[in-house]
Write a protein that holds these residues in place. Structure first.
Motif, PDB file in Angstrom:
ATOM      1  N   GLU A  11       0.825  -1.202   0.000  1.00  0.00           N
ATOM      2  CA  GLU A  11       0.000   0.000   0.000  1.00  0.00           C
ATOM      3  C   GLU A  11       0.864   1.258   0.000  1.00  0.00           C
ATOM      4  OE1 GLU A  11      -2.785   0.024   3.162  1.00  0.00           O
ATOM      5  OE2 GLU A  11      -3.711  -1.848   2.552  1.00  0.00           O
ATOM      6  N   ALA A  14       2.514   2.279  -3.542  1.00  0.00           N
ATOM      7  CA  ALA A  14       1.674   2.809  -4.614  1.00  0.00           C
ATOM      8  C   ALA A  14       1.699   4.336  -4.595  1.00  0.00           C
ATOM      9  CB  ALA A  14       0.246   2.316  -4.461  1.00  0.00           C
ATOM     10  N   VAL A  15       1.820   4.917  -5.776  1.00  0.00           N
ATOM     11  CA  VAL A  15       1.810   6.372  -5.920  1.00  0.00           C
ATOM     12  C   VAL A  15       0.549   6.744  -6.677  1.00  0.00           C
ATOM     13  CG1 VAL A  15       2.985   8.355  -6.916  1.00  0.00           C
ATOM     14  CG2 VAL A  15       4.307   6.493  -5.916  1.00  0.00           C
ATOM     15  N   SER A  16      -0.165   7.694  -6.155  1.00  0.00           N
ATOM     16  CA  SER A  16      -1.397   8.126  -6.793  1.00  0.00           C
ATOM     17  C   SER A  16      -1.101   8.750  -8.146  1.00  0.00           C
ATOM     18  CB  SER A  16      -2.100   9.143  -5.901  1.00  0.00           C
ATOM     19  OG  SER A  16      -3.210   9.660  -6.547  1.00  0.00           O
ATOM     20  N   PRO A  19      -3.619  12.753  -7.524  1.00  0.00           N
ATOM     21  CA  PRO A  19      -3.991  13.041  -6.140  1.00  0.00           C
ATOM     22  C   PRO A  19      -5.081  14.102  -6.014  1.00  0.00           C
ATOM     23  CG  PRO A  19      -1.730  13.746  -6.563  1.00  0.00           C
ATOM     24  CD  PRO A  19      -2.211  13.019  -7.785  1.00  0.00           C
ATOM     25  N   GLU A  22      -8.369  12.473  -6.759  1.00  0.00           N
ATOM     26  CA  GLU A  22      -8.797  11.653  -5.628  1.00  0.00           C
ATOM     27  C   GLU A  22      -9.377  12.528  -4.521  1.00  0.00           C
ATOM     28  OE1 GLU A  22      -5.453   9.311  -4.445  1.00  0.00           O
ATOM     29  OE2 GLU A  22      -5.734   7.873  -6.070  1.00  0.00           O
ATOM     30  N   GLN A  53      -4.794   9.279   2.501  1.00  0.00           N
ATOM     31  CA  GLN A  53      -5.507   9.407   1.233  1.00  0.00           C
ATOM     32  C   GLN A  53      -5.567   8.110   0.433  1.00  0.00           C
ATOM     33  OE1 GLN A  53      -5.282  13.068  -0.885  1.00  0.00           O
ATOM     34  NE2 GLN A  53      -5.327  12.060  -2.866  1.00  0.00           N
ATOM     35  N   GLY A  54      -4.476   7.395   0.299  1.00  0.00           N
ATOM     36  CA  GLY A  54      -4.479   6.154  -0.494  1.00  0.00           C
ATOM     37  C   GLY A  54      -5.490   5.144   0.028  1.00  0.00           C
ATOM     38  N   PRO A  55      -5.400   4.773   1.300  1.00  0.00           N
ATOM     39  CA  PRO A  55      -6.395   3.852   1.837  1.00  0.00           C
ATOM     40  C   PRO A  55      -7.820   4.422   1.822  1.00  0.00           C
ATOM     41  CG  PRO A  55      -4.443   3.814   3.206  1.00  0.00           C
ATOM     42  CD  PRO A  55      -4.267   4.942   2.209  1.00  0.00           C
ATOM     43  N   ARG A  58      -9.232   3.916  -1.673  1.00  0.00           N
ATOM     44  CA  ARG A  58      -9.522   2.491  -1.861  1.00  0.00           C
ATOM     45  C   ARG A  58     -10.778   2.086  -1.104  1.00  0.00           C
ATOM     46  NH1 ARG A  58      -3.968   2.282  -1.907  1.00  0.00           N
ATOM     47  NH2 ARG A  58      -3.790   1.825   0.311  1.00  0.00           N
TER      48      ARG A  58
END
Length: 75
Positions: A11, A14-16, A19, A22, A53-55, A58
């Motif tokens: 996790e 990974a690079v958005s 961003p 998102e 932000q990433g999680p 998702r």
């Protein structure tokens, strides 16, 4: 290669791609952007849990997918 990594470690690799996109997607879904000790988190409007932000993106997409499947099954 490290042997002590598990599936959660990917996790952070990974690079958005977009961003800002998102951020707009999270805001449009009602997620609240908060700063906690200089770090950016997003608050899930359904649970109140905070996510980076990433999680967060998702989780939002997972919720949408689950909702769509539930609606399809009910039809």
């Amino acid at each position: 290669m490290r042997n002590d990594r598990d599936s959660r470690d990917k996790e952070f690799d990974a690079v958005s791609i977009d961003p800002e996109g998102e951020q707009r997607e999270l805001e449009a879904a009602g997620w609240e952007r908060v700063d906690v000790q200089g770090k950016l988190f997003w608050v899930n409007p359904e649970s109140g849990h905070r996510y980076p932000q990433g999680p967060a993106i998702r989780r939002l997409r997972q919720q949408r997918h689950e909702d769509a499947n539930r609606e399809r099954d009910e039809a």
